[in-house]
Motif scaffolding. Structure first.
Motif, short mmCIF file in Angstrom:
data_model
loop_
_atom_site.label_atom_id
_atom_site.label_comp_id
_atom_site.label_asym_id
_atom_site.label_seq_id
_atom_site.Cartn_x
_atom_site.Cartn_y
_atom_site.Cartn_z
N LEU A 24 13.76 -37.40 52.67
CA LEU A 24 13.19 -36.92 53.74
C LEU A 24 11.97 -35.88 53.75
O LEU A 24 11.24 -35.88 54.99
CB LEU A 24 14.47 -36.50 53.90
N VAL A 25 12.08 -35.40 52.31
CA VAL A 25 10.71 -34.45 52.62
C VAL A 25 9.71 -35.89 52.74
O VAL A 25 8.26 -35.59 53.23
CB VAL A 25 10.90 -33.69 51.05
N VAL A 26 9.54 -36.31 51.97
CA VAL A 26 8.59 -37.96 52.27
C VAL A 26 8.48 -38.65 53.24
O VAL A 26 7.17 -38.84 53.44
CB VAL A 26 8.82 -39.19 51.61
N PRO A 33 0.11 -34.76 56.31
CA PRO A 33 -0.07 -33.39 55.67
C PRO A 33 0.33 -32.90 56.33
O PRO A 33 0.71 -32.94 58.50
CB PRO A 33 -1.52 -33.03 55.77
N ARG A 34 1.16 -31.35 56.35
CA ARG A 34 2.20 -30.48 56.81
C ARG A 34 2.51 -29.33 56.06
O ARG A 34 2.03 -29.24 54.76
CB ARG A 34 3.87 -31.14 57.07
N ARG A 35 2.04 -27.99 56.61
CA ARG A 35 2.56 -26.96 56.02
C ARG A 35 4.12 -26.33 55.67
O ARG A 35 4.69 -27.02 56.55
CB ARG A 35 1.93 -25.71 57.07
N TYR A 36 3.99 -25.30 54.77
CA TYR A 36 5.39 -25.62 54.43
C TYR A 36 6.42 -24.80 56.02
O TYR A 36 7.55 -25.42 55.39
CB TYR A 36 4.87 -24.03 53.29
N GLY A 37 6.13 -24.34 55.95
CA GLY A 37 6.48 -23.47 57.28
C GLY A 37 6.73 -25.31 58.18
O GLY A 37 7.99 -25.67 58.76
N GLU A 38 6.02 -25.61 58.36
CA GLU A 38 6.51 -27.09 59.68
C GLU A 38 7.45 -27.93 59.30
O GLU A 38 8.02 -28.55 59.39
CB GLU A 38 5.03 -27.92 59.53
N SER A 57 9.01 -30.27 42.44
CA SER A 57 9.50 -31.65 41.75
C SER A 57 8.03 -32.57 42.15
O SER A 57 7.73 -33.10 41.02
CB SER A 57 10.81 -32.04 41.54
N LEU A 58 8.53 -33.07 42.94
CA LEU A 58 7.50 -33.77 43.57
C LEU A 58 5.88 -33.68 43.11
O LEU A 58 4.86 -34.77 43.04
CB LEU A 58 7.27 -34.23 45.31
N LEU A 70 -1.68 -26.80 52.07
CA LEU A 70 -1.07 -28.36 53.42
C LEU A 70 -0.58 -29.27 52.20
O LEU A 70 -1.28 -29.45 51.62
CB LEU A 70 -2.44 -28.85 54.11
N TYR A 71 0.25 -29.50 52.39
CA TYR A 71 1.05 -30.46 51.94
C TYR A 71 0.87 -32.11 52.21
O TYR A 71 1.01 -32.70 53.06
CB TYR A 71 2.71 -30.52 51.42
N ARG A 72 0.53 -32.83 50.89
CA ARG A 72 0.93 -34.28 51.17
C ARG A 72 0.49 -35.44 50.30
O ARG A 72 1.08 -34.58 49.16
CB ARG A 72 -0.94 -34.27 51.94
N LEU A 73 1.22 -36.59 50.81
CA LEU A 73 1.67 -37.53 50.04
C LEU A 73 0.04 -37.97 49.04
O LEU A 73 -1.29 -38.07 49.96
CB LEU A 73 1.75 -39.04 50.13
N THR A 74 0.62 -38.21 47.78
CA THR A 74 -0.94 -39.04 47.19
C THR A 74 -0.52 -40.50 46.98
O THR A 74 0.11 -41.26 48.19
CB THR A 74 -0.61 -38.41 45.95
#
Length: 209
Positions: A24-26, A33-38, A57-58, A70-74
């Motif tokens: 679900l995080v993925v 890209p999303r911020r932690y709060g989002e 972990s990811l 911002l968190y994003r997928l590699t």
């Protein structure tokens, strides 16, 4: 990290993404890209400590990266898109009328659209559709044998659908028709009625409007 200790591709994948909440995080990061709060707001029930643990972990596994808050997928993380899409499409058939208090976000329907849309179902089609879901707007463009889904309005949409997020997601189950949603006041469709039927065909929902 726990492991199934099985020499199998599926077991190896589940060793990485099989923990509760991980996919679900993925799902959230596949949108962008999303911020932690989002992420915390759009994953109701996860809890801040567990979200931090999953992101850590990811990141350690090279699936998620963090840039400027911002968190994003590699690239490796984006490779999960097809698997998430297939699971979404499979899971849609399990949906029934949601219980009171069940969380839903409009953008979750975007993943459903992407997993369902297949231009090959209507060869030669060149058409756009627009979806107003709560306070979000999505579009589906069918052109040159491909179906592209994204946020924002469509260019000259042949059909515009307006509904709420729970109705939009449930329509993807195939067990709830647009006709039923319209009769119950949950859905309005404007534009060419035939375009609505073609859109349904592209989404694998038959031709009912």
């Amino acid at each position: 990290m726990r492991s199934y200790r099985q020499y199998c591709g599926l077991a190896a994948a589940l060793d990485v993404v099989g923990e509760r909440w991980t996919l679900l995080v993925v799902r959230e990061l596949l949108i962008g890209p999303r911020r932690y709060g989002e992420l915390l707001a759009d994953l109701p029930g996860i809890g801040t400590n567990l979200l931090a643990e999953r992101l850590k972990s990811l990141s350690h596994l090279g699936i998620v990266a963090k840039d400027d808050q911002l968190y994003r997928l590699t690239e490796r993380g984006r490779g999960l898109g097809a698997a998430v899409g297939s699971l979404t499409r499979w899971g849609l058939a399990e949906l029934e009328e949601p219980e009171s208090g069940t969380a839903c976000r409009a953008h979750w329907g975007l993943g459903g659209l992407r997993s369902m849309a297949n231009a090959a179902r209507v060869p030669g089609l060149e058409e756009s559709y627009e979806f107003h879901v709560d306070d979000e707007v999505f579009h589906l463009r069918v052109s040159d044998g491909s179906a592209n889904v994204g946020r924002g309005p469509a260019d000259q949409p042949a059909m515009i659908m307006t509904t709420d997020s729970k109705t939009f997601v449930r329509l993807g189950s195939g067990d709830y028709s647009t006709r039923a949603a319209q009769s119950e006041g949950r859905l309005t469709i404007t534009g060419d009625p035939q375009a609505a039927r073609r859109c349904a065909l592209v989404l694998g929902l038959g031709g009912e409007s």
